[in-house]
Design an enzyme around this catalytic site. Structure first.
Site, PDB file in Angstrom:
ATOM      1  N   LYS A   1     -94.790  21.373  64.611  1.00  0.00           N
ATOM      2  CA  LYS A   1     -95.521  20.508  63.524  1.00  0.00           C
ATOM      3  C   LYS A   1     -96.810  19.999  64.046  1.00  0.00           C
ATOM      4  O   LYS A   1     -97.873  20.102  63.231  1.00  0.00           O
ATOM      5  CB  LYS A   1     -94.488  19.424  63.391  1.00  0.00           C
ATOM      6  CG  LYS A   1     -94.760  18.545  62.230  1.00  0.00           C
ATOM      7  CD  LYS A   1     -93.853  17.298  62.171  1.00  0.00           C
ATOM      8  CE  LYS A   1     -92.502  17.554  61.676  1.00  0.00           C
ATOM      9  NZ  LYS A   1     -91.725  16.525  61.653  1.00  0.00           N
TER      10      LYS A   1
ATOM     11  N   ARG B   1     -93.149  11.112  64.291  1.00  0.00           N
ATOM     12  CA  ARG B   1     -92.611  12.330  64.095  1.00  0.00           C
ATOM     13  C   ARG B   1     -92.246  13.155  65.214  1.00  0.00           C
ATOM     14  O   ARG B   1     -92.948  13.422  65.835  1.00  0.00           O
ATOM     15  CB  ARG B   1     -93.415  13.179  62.825  1.00  0.00           C
ATOM     16  CG  ARG B   1     -93.967  12.189  61.791  1.00  0.00           C
ATOM     17  CD  ARG B   1     -94.933  12.950  61.076  1.00  0.00           C
ATOM     18  NE  ARG B   1     -94.317  14.147  60.274  1.00  0.00           N
ATOM     19  CZ  ARG B   1     -95.320  14.929  59.488  1.00  0.00           C
ATOM     20  NH1 ARG B   1     -96.478  15.023  59.586  1.00  0.00           N
ATOM     21  NH2 ARG B   1     -94.242  15.832  58.811  1.00  0.00           N
TER      22      ARG B   1
ATOM     23  N   GLY C   1     -84.840  18.759  59.846  1.00  0.00           N
ATOM     24  CA  GLY C   1     -83.869  17.445  59.427  1.00  0.00           C
ATOM     25  C   GLY C   1     -83.001  17.120  60.749  1.00  0.00           C
ATOM     26  O   GLY C   1     -82.105  16.161  60.785  1.00  0.00           O
TER      27      GLY C   1
ATOM     28  N   MET D   1     -83.936  16.318  63.826  1.00  0.00           N
ATOM     29  CA  MET D   1     -84.354  14.998  64.661  1.00  0.00           C
ATOM     30  C   MET D   1     -85.086  13.856  63.822  1.00  0.00           C
ATOM     31  O   MET D   1     -85.099  14.102  62.819  1.00  0.00           O
ATOM     32  CB  MET D   1     -85.223  15.520  65.953  1.00  0.00           C
ATOM     33  CG  MET D   1     -84.499  16.293  66.946  1.00  0.00           C
ATOM     34  SD  MET D   1     -85.547  16.932  68.055  1.00  0.00           S
ATOM     35  CE  MET D   1     -86.665  17.924  67.192  1.00  0.00           C
TER      36      MET D   1
ATOM     37  N   ARG E   1     -95.216  25.215  57.853  1.00  0.00           N
ATOM     38  CA  ARG E   1     -94.390  26.117  58.823  1.00  0.00           C
ATOM     39  C   ARG E   1     -93.881  26.916  58.022  1.00  0.00           C
ATOM     40  O   ARG E   1     -93.830  27.248  56.813  1.00  0.00           O
ATOM     41  CB  ARG E   1     -93.239  24.981  59.132  1.00  0.00           C
ATOM     42  CG  ARG E   1     -92.240  24.872  58.369  1.00  0.00           C
ATOM     43  CD  ARG E   1     -91.098  23.945  58.854  1.00  0.00           C
ATOM     44  NE  ARG E   1     -90.267  23.414  57.976  1.00  0.00           N
ATOM     45  CZ  ARG E   1     -89.573  22.146  57.993  1.00  0.00           C
ATOM     46  NH1 ARG E   1     -89.578  21.725  59.086  1.00  0.00           N
ATOM     47  NH2 ARG E   1     -88.941  21.702  56.973  1.00  0.00           N
TER      48      ARG E   1
ATOM     49  N   HIS F   1     -59.452  39.438  64.911  1.00  0.00           N
ATOM     50  CA  HIS F   1     -59.226  40.564  64.156  1.00  0.00           C
ATOM     51  C   HIS F   1     -59.866  40.588  62.744  1.00  0.00           C
ATOM     52  O   HIS F   1     -60.416  41.676  62.596  1.00  0.00           O
ATOM     53  CB  HIS F   1     -57.722  40.769  64.412  1.00  0.00           C
ATOM     54  CG  HIS F   1     -57.175  42.067  63.907  1.00  0.00           C
ATOM     55  ND1 HIS F   1     -56.876  42.305  62.547  1.00  0.00           N
ATOM     56  CD2 HIS F   1     -57.119  43.236  64.340  1.00  0.00           C
ATOM     57  CE1 HIS F   1     -56.661  43.482  62.221  1.00  0.00           C
ATOM     58  NE2 HIS F   1     -56.841  43.981  63.273  1.00  0.00           N
TER      59      HIS F   1
ATOM     60  N   ARG G   1     -62.030  57.260  64.441  1.00  0.00           N
ATOM     61  CA  ARG G   1     -60.630  56.916  65.054  1.00  0.00           C
ATOM     62  C   ARG G   1     -59.734  57.700  64.474  1.00  0.00           C
ATOM     63  O   ARG G   1     -59.562  57.316  63.276  1.00  0.00           O
ATOM     64  CB  ARG G   1     -60.481  55.478  65.089  1.00  0.00           C
ATOM     65  CG  ARG G   1     -61.757  54.761  65.702  1.00  0.00           C
ATOM     66  CD  ARG G   1     -61.269  53.081  65.155  1.00  0.00           C
ATOM     67  NE  ARG G   1     -62.269  52.008  65.745  1.00  0.00           N
ATOM     68  CZ  ARG G   1     -63.217  51.711  65.178  1.00  0.00           C
ATOM     69  NH1 ARG G   1     -63.589  52.478  63.972  1.00  0.00           N
ATOM     70  NH2 ARG G   1     -64.050  50.861  65.627  1.00  0.00           N
TER      71      ARG G   1
ATOM     72  N   SER H   1     -69.931  57.810  75.785  1.00  0.00           N
ATOM     73  CA  SER H   1     -70.060  56.807  74.957  1.00  0.00           C
ATOM     74  C   SER H   1     -69.522  55.283  75.165  1.00  0.00           C
ATOM     75  O   SER H   1     -68.301  55.428  75.694  1.00  0.00           O
ATOM     76  CB  SER H   1     -69.411  57.046  73.296  1.00  0.00           C
ATOM     77  OG  SER H   1     -69.612  56.284  72.594  1.00  0.00           O
TER      78      SER H   1
ATOM     79  N   THR I   1     -67.908  49.299  74.440  1.00  0.00           N
ATOM     80  CA  THR I   1     -68.011  48.214  75.117  1.00  0.00           C
ATOM     81  C   THR I   1     -66.961  46.952  74.920  1.00  0.00           C
ATOM     82  O   THR I   1     -66.998  46.054  75.324  1.00  0.00           O
ATOM     83  CB  THR I   1     -69.276  47.627  74.719  1.00  0.00           C
ATOM     84  OG1 THR I   1     -69.652  47.801  73.262  1.00  0.00           O
ATOM     85  CG2 THR I   1     -70.479  48.417  75.620  1.00  0.00           C
TER      86      THR I   1
ATOM     87  N   CYS J   1     -70.299  52.966  71.186  1.00  0.00           N
ATOM     88  CA  CYS J   1     -69.612  52.855  69.845  1.00  0.00           C
ATOM     89  C   CYS J   1     -68.835  51.464  69.864  1.00  0.00           C
ATOM     90  O   CYS J   1     -68.037  51.354  68.979  1.00  0.00           O
ATOM     91  CB  CYS J   1     -68.858  53.866  69.806  1.00  0.00           C
ATOM     92  SG  CYS J   1     -67.630  54.337  71.156  1.00  0.00           S
TER      93      CYS J   1
ATOM     94  N   TYR K   1     -78.310  56.887  71.402  1.00  0.00           N
ATOM     95  CA  TYR K   1     -78.145  56.332  70.042  1.00  0.00           C
ATOM     96  C   TYR K   1     -77.198  54.934  70.310  1.00  0.00           C
ATOM     97  O   TYR K   1     -76.379  54.984  71.143  1.00  0.00           O
ATOM     98  CB  TYR K   1     -77.280  57.483  69.243  1.00  0.00           C
ATOM     99  CG  TYR K   1     -75.867  57.798  69.687  1.00  0.00           C
ATOM    100  CD1 TYR K   1     -74.728  57.079  69.385  1.00  0.00           C
ATOM    101  CD2 TYR K   1     -75.696  58.889  70.804  1.00  0.00           C
ATOM    102  CE1 TYR K   1     -73.598  57.528  69.721  1.00  0.00           C
ATOM    103  CE2 TYR K   1     -74.391  59.108  71.051  1.00  0.00           C
ATOM    104  CZ  TYR K   1     -73.567  58.599  70.736  1.00  0.00           C
ATOM    105  OH  TYR K   1     -72.359  58.913  71.130  1.00  0.00           O
TER     106      TYR K   1
HETATM  107  P1  ADP Z   1     -89.005  16.462  59.164  1.00  0.00           P
HETATM  108  O1  ADP Z   1     -89.346  17.443  60.315  1.00  0.00           O
HETATM  109  O2  ADP Z   1     -87.392  15.961  59.472  1.00  0.00           O
HETATM  110  O3  ADP Z   1     -89.333  17.243  57.836  1.00  0.00           O
HETATM  111  P2  ADP Z   1     -91.019  14.827  59.083  1.00  0.00           P
HETATM  112  O4  ADP Z   1     -91.515  14.245  60.602  1.00  0.00           O
HETATM  113  O5  ADP Z   1     -91.854  16.029  58.478  1.00  0.00           O
HETATM  114  O6  ADP Z   1     -89.575  15.187  59.347  1.00  0.00           O
HETATM  115  O7  ADP Z   1     -91.325  13.653  57.844  1.00  0.00           O
HETATM  116  C1  ADP Z   1     -90.273  13.256  57.077  1.00  0.00           C
HETATM  117  C2  ADP Z   1     -90.969  12.918  55.726  1.00  0.00           C
HETATM  118  O8  ADP Z   1     -92.004  11.968  55.914  1.00  0.00           O
HETATM  119  C3  ADP Z   1     -91.660  14.043  55.506  1.00  0.00           C
HETATM  120  O9  ADP Z   1     -91.367  14.098  53.782  1.00  0.00           O
HETATM  121  C4  ADP Z   1     -93.031  13.776  55.454  1.00  0.00           C
HETATM  122  O10 ADP Z   1     -93.923  14.309  54.399  1.00  0.00           O
HETATM  123  C5  ADP Z   1     -93.328  12.416  55.430  1.00  0.00           C
HETATM  124  N1  ADP Z   1     -94.309  11.750  56.317  1.00  0.00           N
HETATM  125  C6  ADP Z   1     -94.332  11.942  57.765  1.00  0.00           C
HETATM  126  N2  ADP Z   1     -95.788  11.589  58.074  1.00  0.00           N
HETATM  127  C7  ADP Z   1     -96.070  10.901  57.176  1.00  0.00           C
HETATM  128  C8  ADP Z   1     -97.425  10.387  56.852  1.00  0.00           C
HETATM  129  N3  ADP Z   1     -98.196   9.950  58.080  1.00  0.00           N
HETATM  130  N4  ADP Z   1     -97.928   9.698  55.844  1.00  0.00           N
HETATM  131  C9  ADP Z   1     -96.918   9.946  54.708  1.00  0.00           C
HETATM  132  N5  ADP Z   1     -95.792  10.430  54.754  1.00  0.00           N
HETATM  133  C10 ADP Z   1     -95.374  11.111  55.813  1.00  0.00           C
HETATM  134 MG    MG Z   2     -90.992  17.673  57.652  1.00  0.00          MG
END
Ligand code: ADP
Ligand code: MG
Ligand code: MG
Length: 937
Positions: free
Chosen positions: A27, A96, A105, A107, A340, A458, A579, A797, A800, A864, A884
């Site tokens: 990020k 963040r 989601g 962390m 990303r 199995h 087999r 062959s 494993t 195999c 192979y």
């Molecule tokens: P995650 O990695 O779980 O997506 P984010 O760090 O991206 O968490 O943040 C969660 C939400 O908060 C996202 O929808 C992001 O767009 C929003 N957000 C994060 N930073 C800001 C900011 N500076 N201003 C407005 N919205 C933000």
């Molecule tokens: Mg995000």
């Protein structure tokens, strides 16, 4: 100079590039890179993963890191012309998390940090919107309390929903300033009650708490579990981004959303995503309000929409891959908050990769490296009709052992499965666990569901082998065998009821959900014209590119003609393991096999074997014909004999019941006596060959050395089949493989028999057959004496599965009891039955390869075991220099792709990616209607 722990977005020319991901997190690196490119990103700074590691070690943020944070905060205040905690123009930030590898989601993030009662007043005045200021504050208290103070989110949510109820409003954004003020008071009271202290007012205290919480969230249970599942190292740590807030909740000209540059389910090139007006980021994912489709934003905020589309496409072009982005629009002005690589289904992965090659965005090699080999399985398994799937509730979730969707009538025994299938019904076989006794039932069923067992149980292994969806280890199921009932989460269903399982997700649904065979399979089985399937076309192209790159050959483990045909259609270049025992399980064969085993004299045994010979010969002819000239490795009988005989306990019960009732079902008295005597004889024989540890007992070449008539019959069938094919103009390339050799002496003995039979058949039929004799390397002793064994073997062959069992001394069928814990607790990095244990089993393989090649130049070496279809293991086999890999038919595309990727990794993937990097400041940005891209043309 102290080490640098904090970087402003875009600081320094090199910052933010891909190679900075380890330090800044994905990020942070993307925010920096977008900033450098002049894309609108709210300013901020990134605290590095190194600081996170220090925090994890010391339990606190070191003084030097704190100093650098203060320094960068001051810079941020200046840039924003706002002050942290100011009563007039307060600076608000988000804090963040963001690791090197995206963990969506997993962390934590805190928004609107810096608010306190004075700052709320300041924000209300400077924005002229008290409702907005209070809305930001209540969000902040809730998020901060949840993430930093550990107060349950549900308490705050309860207050919000009661406020909505009282105000008779549907959504949070409809609450007035007055109503929000009450909410805030209630929130503050919750915090005081739960923590014994008032909500922190000092923004610097808030900031420190949030940063520590973000670092700490790296070590939460769910984050650990996610990493384990995706093979991400615990040592990486997360970076922490502190960023000036922008507000999507400032009225109807404000919005927030997420999007993809292509459709992540299908890979179609379309602008795809969701947004909410007058909302903050977390609202979109939380599902409180139903978001609108991104394309509708065009009508709401046309300028911002067009800018967003333009930026998204530039980003895609720059990174050379489909992007998943987050944005916020504040009073009409667009800000990018994240970008990303987008996660996608297997179908989308193939489509995006091949389309991007056509669009000139990436090279073919990049396309090959980009698709995850196991994702290809998703293109092969039946799928639920998405519309039908949405109508039903999930009753239980087990382990998603073999991907794909299956739907059928519930049966509890393999015999039932066969009977129902013969009557034309599709069935799901539900067992506590399956065993080799169930092969016929598993084969008849469309899907498998078990209560116990893991990824290598199995049911799981056979399910994948057969290309059948399987959900295993679904512990919440209760089977009541006597009543033929199944209990799941309060529901009871019976034999014959509808059941659907999704082997891709592990979901169990107590209803009929419509499925369809995948397009690719329809093409492979000749049901669909390849020209009619774009999915197949992409699949085929990608694999052709892989074939041009890879060095490893790919063969199939296939026992029958039809299996071999499917394997061939999926790209097999031979059969690496047929087999022969599987050929004796059918209803027409099992009794003959049993006669052979029960025979008292050699003459009797030979008589029984003579009846098996034509069947075996027919099987081989089918294999040779299907493979027309490609190598076919046929393994002589491997399992212990008891596998062909009935279970002794069941036999005993049957005998006792017969004796007690004086009759057997539907039989005349005369037959009764004969039947009873027969059963008793079988029972005696079963007892006499029962072993304490059959896996290490009288099986493989140990069995066929003492009973050479068996291997003689098999060799005769093989050579007669080969001769017949040759006479009919079908070329053959048979390889006879002797299992479970530990000493060269064993192989020598077996070779003598095979060679003698070959000569006899040649003399009798007057046809010369070229063949090879080789062995499995599946015992440690075979591996370390491979030089001696190579004197008698033209090929090796690696088996494993057995080699892993015998190297670890683990029985695969019993390892379920402890292997899971071993992996959870980090004793072993991964399950060695799924992916080759390089240090131990792999070392034995290395020894065998080098000794074998030293003793016999050009000896052909393959694998195999199940590992032959595991991408990591395929990579290892490539590194070892094997000739192979052989795997189950449906794994062949996986192996082809993995083998190509091994070559590309050898050449240095990073270099490939760098070469393909495009300039972010692309002069004439592409659009979705740009025919020059070749997409719409
Ligand atoms: P995650 O990695 O779980 O997506 P984010 O760090 O991206 O968490 O943040 C969660 C939400 O908060 C996202 O929808 C992001 O767009 C929003 N957000 C994060 N930073 C800001 C900011 N500076 N201003 C407005 N919205 C933000
Ligand atoms: Mg995000
Ligand atoms: Mg074996």
């Amino acid at each position: 100079m102290p080490r640098k722990y904090v970087y402003s977005f875009g600081e320094g020319a090199a910052e933010g590039r891909d190679d900075m991901k380890g330090l800044l997190g994905g990020k942070g690196a993307a925010l920096a890179e977008m900033t450098n490119a002049g894309i609108p990103v709210p300013p901020g700074f990134t605290i590095t993963t190194t600081a996170c590691t220090l925090h994890r070690e010391l339990g606190t943020i070191p003084a030097e890191v704190s100093r650098q944070i203060d320094e960068h905060l001051a810079v941020l205040e200046q840039r924003m012309n706002r002050t942290f905690g100011d009563a007039d123009e307060p600076l608000l930030v988000s804090v963040r998390s963001g690791a090197k590898v995206s963990m969506p989601g997993m962390m934590d993030t805190v928004l609107n940090l810096g608010l306190n009662p004075e700052a709320v007043r300041g924000l209300a005045e400077s924005s002229g919107d008290p409702r907005f200021a209070l809305d930001a504050y209540r969000r902040f208290i809730m998020m901060y309390s949840d993430v930093v103070l550990g107060v349950e989110r549900s308490r705050f949510e309860a207050v919000m929903s009661s406020a909505r109820r009282k105000a008779r409003k549907q959504t949070d954004s409809q609450l007035s300033a007055k109503q929000l003020e009450k909410v805030v008071t209630a929130f503050e009271k919750i915090v005081l009650d739960r923590t014994g202290e008032p909500f922190p007012r000092d923004p610097r205290v808030q900031l420190r708490g949030a940063i520590e919480a973000v670092f700490g969230s790296w070590d939460t249970e769910r984050a650990r579990r996610y990493r384990k599942l995706h093979d991400i190292s615990d040592a990486l740590g997360t970076a922490c981004n502190v960023q000036a807030m922008v507000f999507g909740n400032r009225g109807e000209r404000s919005a927030t959303g997420v999007g993809f540059t292509r459709n992540p389910a299908t890979g179609e090139r379309e602008f795809y995503g969701e947004f909410l007006q007058n909302a903050q980021g977390e609202d979109v994912v939380a599902g409180i309000r139903t978001p609108r489709l991104l394309v509708e934003l065009e009508a709401v905020l046309p300028e911002a929409y067009r800018e967003l589309q333009d930026i998204a496409l530039r980003l895609e072009r720059h990174y050379g891959d489909m992007q998943d982005f987050e944005f916020t629009i504040e009073e009409g002005k667009l800000f990018m908050l994240q970008t990303r690589t987008g996660k996608r289904t297997g179908i989308a992965a193939v489509k995006v990769a091949t389309d991007m090659v056509d669009e000139g965005l990436i090279t073919r090699e990049e396309a090959v490296i980009r698709v995850e080999p196991v994702q290809l399985l998703q293109l092969l398994h039946p799928v639920f009709d998405p519309a039908a799937r949405a109508e039903h509730e999930v009753a239980a979730v087990g382990i998603n052992a073999s991907p794909g969707a299956a739907c059928g009538r519930l049966v509890f025994t393999s015999d039932d499965a066969v009977a129902e299938a013969e009557a034309g019904n599709e069935v799901i076989l539900v067992r506590h666990e399956t065993s080799p006794d169930d092969i016929h039932g598993m084969n008849a069923a469309v899907g498998l569901l078990t209560v116990t067992g893991g990824m290598t149980s199995h049911a799981a292994v056979v399910g994948r082998q057969m290309g059948k969806p399987a959900v295993v280890g679904c512990e919440s199921l209760r089977i009541n065998a006597a009543r033929e009932q199944l209990e799941v989460g309060g529901h009871t269903v019976e034999r014959g009821d509808w059941l659907s399982i999704d082997g891709t997700t592990g979901e169990v649904i107590l209803a009929e959900v419509g499925t369809m065979p995948s397009e690719v399979v329809q093409v492979v089985t000749g049901e669909l014209d390849p020209a009619k399937s774009t999915i197949f076309a992409g699949f085929q192209r990608l694999l052709e590119w892989a074939d041009l790159t890879r060095r490893l050959r790919v063969r199939a483990n296939a026992d029958t003609g039809p299996d071999a045909e499917v394997a061939l259609a999926l790209g097999a270049e031979g059969i690496g393991l047929a087999r022969t025992e599987h050929m004796f399980f059918g209803a027409d064969r099992m009794p003959k096999m049993q006669d052979m085993i029960l025979a008292r004299t050699e003459a009797e045994r030979r008589k029984a074997l003579r009846r098996l010979l034509p069947l075996q010969r027919r099987d081989f002819i089918a294999l040779f014909k299907a493979m027309s000239g490609l190598p076919v490795t046929i393994r002589t009988l491997d399992p212990p004999l008891h596998e062909f005989l009935p279970n002794p306990t069941e036999l005993k019960v049957e005998i006792e019941v017969m004796k007690a009732t004086g009759k057997s079902k539907g039989q005349r008295k005369a037959d009764y006596e004969a039947r009873l005597a027969e059963l008793e004889a079988i029972y005696e024989r079963v007892l006499s060959i029962t072993e304490i540890n059959p896996m290490l007992g009288w099986r493989g070449c140990r069995l066929t050395i003492l009973v050479p008539e068996i291997i003689e019959m098999q060799a005769r069938a093989l050579f007669e089949a080969a001769a017949k094919c040759i006479s009919n103009g079908v070329s053959v390339d048979p390889e006879i493989m002797i299992p479970l050799v530990g000493d060269v002496g064993e192989l020598r003995r077996q070779r003598e028999v095979v060679e003698r039979v070959a000569k006899e058949v040649e003399a009798k039929l007057g046809v010369h057959v070229n063949y090879k004799i080789g062995t499995m390397i599946e015992l440690p002793r075979a591996a370390v004496t491979a030089d001696k064994i190579a004197e008698q073997a033209e090929f090796f062959s690696f088996g494993t599965n057995d080699l892993t069992q015998t190297t670890f001394g683990f029985s695969r069928d019993d390892a379920g009891k402890f292997l899971g814990r071993y992996v959870d607790e980090g004793i072993l990095p991964r399950n060695p039955f799924v992916s080759i244990d390089r240090e131990g089993v792999g070392e034995l393989m290395r020894i065998a390869v080098s000794k074998g090649r030293a003793a016999r130049q050009g000896i052909k070496i393959g694998i195999c075991g199940e590992h032959g279809g595991d991408p990591q293991s395929v990579g290892f086999c490539h590194d070892l220099g094997l000739d192979y890999v052989s795997c189950s038919p449906y794994r062949i595309p996986v192996a082809r792709l993995a083998a190509a990727q091994a070559v590309l990794h050898e050449r240095g993937v990073e270099e490939l990616r760098t070469r393909a990097r495009r300039n972010l400041r692309y002069k004439t940005p592409p659009t979705y209607h740009d025919t020059a891209l070749g997409h719409d043309a």
